[in-house]
Design an enzyme around this catalytic site. Structure first.
Site, PDB file in Angstrom:
ATOM      1  N   PHE A   9       0.938  -1.143  -0.020  1.00 56.27           N
ATOM      2  CA  PHE A   9      -0.040   0.032  -0.020  1.00 56.27           C
ATOM      3  C   PHE A   9       1.042   1.163  -0.001  1.00 56.27           C
ATOM      4  CE2 PHE A   9       1.001  -0.617   4.416  1.00 56.27           C
ATOM      5  CZ  PHE A   9       0.793   0.870   4.932  1.00 56.27           C
ATOM      6  N   GLY A  11       3.439   1.866  -2.028  1.00 60.36           N
ATOM      7  CA  GLY A  11       4.390   1.936  -3.251  1.00 60.36           C
ATOM      8  C   GLY A  11       3.291   2.700  -4.275  1.00 60.36           C
ATOM      9  N   ARG A  12       3.764   3.154  -5.368  1.00 62.46           N
ATOM     10  CA  ARG A  12       2.982   4.103  -6.271  1.00 62.46           C
ATOM     11  C   ARG A  12       1.611   3.376  -6.544  1.00 62.46           C
ATOM     12  NH1 ARG A  12       8.456   4.851  -7.850  1.00 62.46           N
ATOM     13  NH2 ARG A  12       9.091   7.113  -7.910  1.00 62.46           N
ATOM     14  N   MET A  13       1.722   2.180  -7.243  1.00 63.37           N
ATOM     15  CA  MET A  13       0.560   1.472  -7.628  1.00 63.37           C
ATOM     16  C   MET A  13      -0.088   1.219  -6.402  1.00 63.37           C
ATOM     17  SD  MET A  13      -0.090   1.292 -10.867  1.00 63.37           S
ATOM     18  CE  MET A  13      -1.150  -0.283 -10.853  1.00 63.37           C
ATOM     19  N   GLY A  93      -0.822  -7.309  -9.258  1.00 67.06           N
ATOM     20  CA  GLY A  93      -0.365  -6.495 -10.606  1.00 67.06           C
ATOM     21  C   GLY A  93       1.140  -6.447 -10.637  1.00 67.06           C
ATOM     22  N   ALA A 119      -2.123 -10.021 -13.744  1.00 68.58           N
ATOM     23  CA  ALA A 119      -2.327  -9.036 -14.659  1.00 68.58           C
ATOM     24  C   ALA A 119      -1.009  -8.421 -14.977  1.00 68.58           C
ATOM     25  CB  ALA A 119      -3.483  -8.327 -15.102  1.00 68.58           C
ATOM     26  N   HIS A 149       9.385   3.174 -19.321  1.00 71.51           N
ATOM     27  CA  HIS A 149       8.779   3.252 -18.171  1.00 71.51           C
ATOM     28  C   HIS A 149       9.755   4.015 -17.087  1.00 71.51           C
ATOM     29  CE1 HIS A 149       6.417  -0.191 -18.978  1.00 71.51           C
ATOM     30  NE2 HIS A 149       5.592  -0.377 -18.182  1.00 71.51           N
ATOM     31  N   LYS A 153      11.763   1.380 -12.084  1.00 66.35           N
ATOM     32  CA  LYS A 153      10.966  -0.163 -12.580  1.00 66.35           C
ATOM     33  C   LYS A 153      12.202  -0.945 -12.266  1.00 66.35           C
ATOM     34  CE  LYS A 153       8.260  -2.527 -15.714  1.00 66.35           C
ATOM     35  NZ  LYS A 153       7.306  -3.206 -14.431  1.00 66.35           N
TER      36      LYS A 153
END
Length: 259
Positions: A9, A11-13, A93, A119, A149, A153
């Site tokens: 929670f 992190g960016r995503m 993800g 995904a 990206h 990453k």
């Protein structure tokens, strides 16, 4: 109401996914998971304190329906396995799963009759890009992928690029592109070789997630491109997946399986 826990929670995503869950009427955020977080609770938008779990077993107390995972590859596999073993439908993800790991998790989901999704990309536009590329590859077998990206990453090439290459190879035989006698004056100049299809990875500050699939033929070219300028672009797909996995009895790979 679908009860959801978010792993990763901070992190960016993960933080974007957490915000999406809080803002969605039929979702309830029942907790967040981070084994390295010292706090026992955390507040979002100055609202009710949400429990923070440091151990997987602690999560079971709030009985989540869905486990959202945006962590790192070495954590995502055991997290996903734990979720399936304890009746939580995973929506993952995190990229970097091996084919063997995906097969193991799929078999486990069938045993438990629990839905789930791994995904590489949750942006609807990115999924359509992959489908368009697969269609085009039937007529344009010469193709290369350029994925771009942000510079934080960890994995390269991206999961989206690998998934795109796999979908293209389903309709296109392995084919070595370029001059058979070509020589790289600098190793790696031609990119990664995926059964003759070249994949190029760009990492720069200021980028989010972008991919271009470049086709070439005699006298013409075709470019299919998708750009995510903001991580909110992925949340429509994450929300769709959360609603779908609780109705399914098997783990799927790729958001296109749910469209």
């Amino acid at each position: 109401m679908i009860k959801i826990i978010v792993a990763g929670f901070k992190g960016r995503m993960g933080s974007t996914a957490t915000q999406m869950v809080l803002e969605t009427a039929d979702f309830e955020l029942v907790g967040v998971y981070d084994p390295h977080e010292a706090q026992e609770t955390v507040s979002f938008n100055d609202e009710t304190a949400i429990p923070v779990f440091q151990r997987l077993e602690e999560v079971l107390a709030v009985k989540p329906d869905v486990w959202i995972d945006f962590t790192v590859p070495e954590a995502a596999y055991p997290n996903t396995r734990f979720a399936l073993e304890h009746g939580m439908a995973p929506v993952v993800g995190t990229t970097g799963f091996t084919e063997e790991q995906i097969n193991e998790l799929t078999n486990l989901s069938r045993e438990k009759a629990i839905g789930g999704l791994i995904a590489p990309n949750f942006a609807i536009g990115a999924v359509l890009m992959m489908q368009f590329a697969q269609k085009a590859a039937q007529y344009f077998p010469d193709v290369e992928i350029i994925e771009l990206h942000h510079d934080n990453k960890l994995d390269a090439p991206s999961g989206t690029a690998i998934k795109t290459a796999e979908m293209i190879q389903e309709v296109r035989p392995a084919k070595k592109q370029g001059n058979p006698q070509e020589v790289e004056s600098i190793p790696g100049a031609r990119g990664a070789d995926f059964e003759g299809l070249r994949i190029h990875s760009v990492r720069l500050p200021g980028l989010v997630a972008h991919q271009q699939v470049q086709f070439g033929s005699v006298g013409e070219g075709l470019t299919i491109r998708h750009d995510s300028y903001d991580r909110r672009s992925f949340m429509t797909g994450v929300a769709l997946a959360c609603r779908q996995v609780v109705q399914r009895t098997e783990l799927l790979y790729g958001l296109e399986q749910m469209l």
